[in-house]
Structure formats: C-alpha cells, structure tokens
Design a protein around this motif. Structure first.
Motif: not given
Length: 366
Positions: A260-262, A266-269, A274-279, A333-339
């Motif tokens: 997880e790139f953040w 970064c506001g959207p990150c 909270p969703n990442l924390r829940e998952q 080149r933009a965040v959030p981004a993930n793999f």
C-alpha cells in the motif's frame, strides 16, 4: 559541399544545445509591478531534493540564480495573501518574469524556448477547460429550467470532455517531438493501460531529446510498469520501518500482502485507512498482511498519521517523497496506489479501493 557540412554540423549542435546546458547557470530577473514581501522558488536539486528558496522583493524586483543540468520545471509561489503560484521552465539562460501584482495570472516568462512551448500548452489547456466549464454551466441552467433529462445528457458530455484533457496533452507531445516540454507531459501520460502507445510516442521523439535524464525516467517508468503488471512476480526491495529496522518485501513470501503506497498529506489515502484497518482486522488471522510504503519526506508527520489513524501493520519509508525507491520501482506516480501480492509472489491485482478491495479479499478468504 563544405558549406553543407557546416550547416549540418550547426544543426546537430543546435539540436543538442536545446537540451544540454552550459555550466554558466540561469539568472531569473523578476519585474512585477506592485509586488512586495518575498517570493518562493520551488525546484528540485539533482532530481531528488525538493528545495524552496525564499527571495526578497525590492520595489517589485528580485533576482534568483542557479544552474540546471537540463531544462527543468520550477514553481514561483507568491505570498499566502496572493494565493497564486506559477509553474514554468528554466534553462541556463537569462529569464525574465514580468507582470503586475494585481494580475499574477497574466505573468509572462521570457527567455526560455522550452517555456515558450509550454506556454502554448497552457493556453490550450486553459481554452479546453473553459469549454468544459461552459458545458457544466449549461447543464446547470437546463436543470434549473426543469429539463433534467437534457441536463443529464449535457452533464455526461461535460464529464467525458473533462476526462479527455489528457488527449490534449498527448497531442501537444505529438506536435512538439523536438521540445523538452513534451517530456513531462509524456511522463504523466504513461500508465499501465497504454504502455505500447506510450512507447510508440517515445520512439518518435527527437534523438537528442531521448538522451536526456528526463527521457530515461520515462523509459524506466515504462519498464517498471511492464514489470509490475498483474500476473508478474513482485519486485523486491528493502526499506526501514518507523524504528529504523530494515524490512524486505520478500519476507512476506508465502503470504498474501497488500503493498500500500500512501502519504500522511494524501487526503484520499487517509480516507481509505479506516477501511484498510477493518479489512486487516477481519482477515489478518487468515493470512492477510499489509505493508505500508509512505511517500512522506519527513518522519514526524508520517509517524503521527500512523498513530492517529491507528494502523497496526508494518510501515516503511526512505523519506524521499516521490523519489521513494519502491514507488519508482513500481511506477507509482499518484497515491493511493496498491498491489495485492499472492503467496506465490505473483501480483494478483492492483489499485483496489473500498468495495473492490473488500470484494477481492472476501473472494480469497471465504
């Protein structure tokens, strides 16, 4: 024949000279009527370090000197009260910034051929955005008049046009294959969905242009995006965690890991955290891991964001901002981004957010 040789030689030298820079540096002279206080010149040093130099203004005049290895973009930032900044290109030449303090949007930059090209693009983008706004305003007018069906049609047209701005920038590159100003636009155009097209455009660029450091960034980005396509194996890296302890991505082999790139800024990150924390809470016991890679450049805000958002997984950063080693390797080149990487080390999916991430994890762990 001798004259022809001389002409050809001069053309070759001029072509190279458009991108290669002399060691004498640049001198930027500002003459902005009514300007007081100071200005900030923000630029990159050695392509990595973000520098913000504060320049004193006297009677609307200031001077700023420096040197670049090749043409580079710079941002002049005026006082917070002015709430205005302008991006322009510098070369190792004498440049002038001319205008009035009460009309900073009309500020002119003179003396840089690369900036002259970029100014053409700015004018095209300004005109394009004006047309988009006309459509949005028209949609509002029609909606207010009671015709919601027609308003929806116009709104859709405006949305499509808004998303099409990149096509204007791409056409600029195709029309300016000898201009350094095209390189940043091509860099921003490159994505995981258009690698073959981006490579084809790059191949059309003027030969001296392809030899620049900025051109190498583009070819590296294309190569990195190809390497990190879904189905390919992950690219390993080592980076320090919040305590300075080195962490290897390969240490997660045999497990599911969301790379997880953040960043703290970064506001959207932060909104997704909270969703990442829940998952993570839901699936960590079943083998789901997250490795957070921050594009912060300072440790304090990074660590505070982790604490405030209550993110219990491992976090790493080299504090190099957009030049973060892993971000460069993965073409971010933009965040959030993930793999999302599977136990076999293959990339399963990328850029999963909110419900798309939740659905994918439910598919895997149920």
């Amino acid at each position: 024949m001798k004259n022809k040789f001389i002409v050809v030689t001069m053309l070759v030298l001029l072509g190279v000279g458009a991108y290669a820079q002399s060691p004498r540096g640049y001198v930027i002279t500002g003459k902005i009527e009514g300007l007081k206080g100071n200005v900030i010149m923000r630029h990159m040093e050695d392509g990595v370090k973000d520098i913000a130099d504060t320049i004193n203004v006297t009677d609307g005049t200031f001077v700023f000197r420096g040197r670049v290895q090749e043409p580079a973009d710079m941002t002049i930032i005026f006082s917070p009260e002015a709430r205005f900044q302008k991006v322009f290109y510098v070369q190792n030449l004498d440049l002038q910034l001319v205008g009035k303090a009460d009309a900073l949007d009309k500020l002119e930059v003179k003396g840089s051929p690369v900036q002259d090209d970029y100014a053409q693009l700015e004018a095209q983008i300004t005109a394009y955005r004006a047309k988009v706004m006309e459509l949005y305003n028209k949609a509002d007018q029609v909606r207010n008049a009671g015709d919601t069906v027609q308003a929806a049609t116009i709104q859709k047209e405006a949305d499509n046009m808004y998303r099409g701005e990149m096509s204007v920038r791409k056409q600029f590159v195709l029309d300016h294959l000898r201009s350094f100003a095209s390189l940043n636009e091509l860099m921003n155009y490159v994505s995981s969905e258009n690698l073959d097209e981006a490579q084809a455009i790059f191949d059309k660029l003027d030969a001296p242009l392809k030899k620049t450091a900025k051109a190498k960034e583009i070819t590296d980005r294309i190569a990195n995006l190809r390497a990190t396509q879904v189905g390919n194996g992950y690219i390993d890296f080592v980076m320090n965690d919040v305590n300075g302890k080195p962490v290897k991505l390969s240490s997660y082999k045999g497990k599911y890991v969301l790379l997880e790139f953040w960043a703290s800024w970064c506001g959207p990150c932060r909104a997704e955290n909270p969703n990442l924390r829940e998952q993570y809470k839901k699936y960590s016991a079943k083998g789901f891991n997250i490795l957070g890679v921050s594009l912060d450049s300072k440790a304090e805000p990074w660590k505070k964001a982790i604490e405030k958002d209550e993110l219990p997984w491992v976090h790493v950063s080299d504090l190099k901002g957009w030049q973060n080693q892993a971000a460069v390797q993965y073409g971010v080149r933009a965040v959030p981004a993930n793999f999302l990487i599977g136990p076999d080390g293959k990339i399963i999916a990328r850029d999963l957010r909110a419900e798309t991430l939740n659905a994918k994890l439910e598919e895997i762990f149920h």
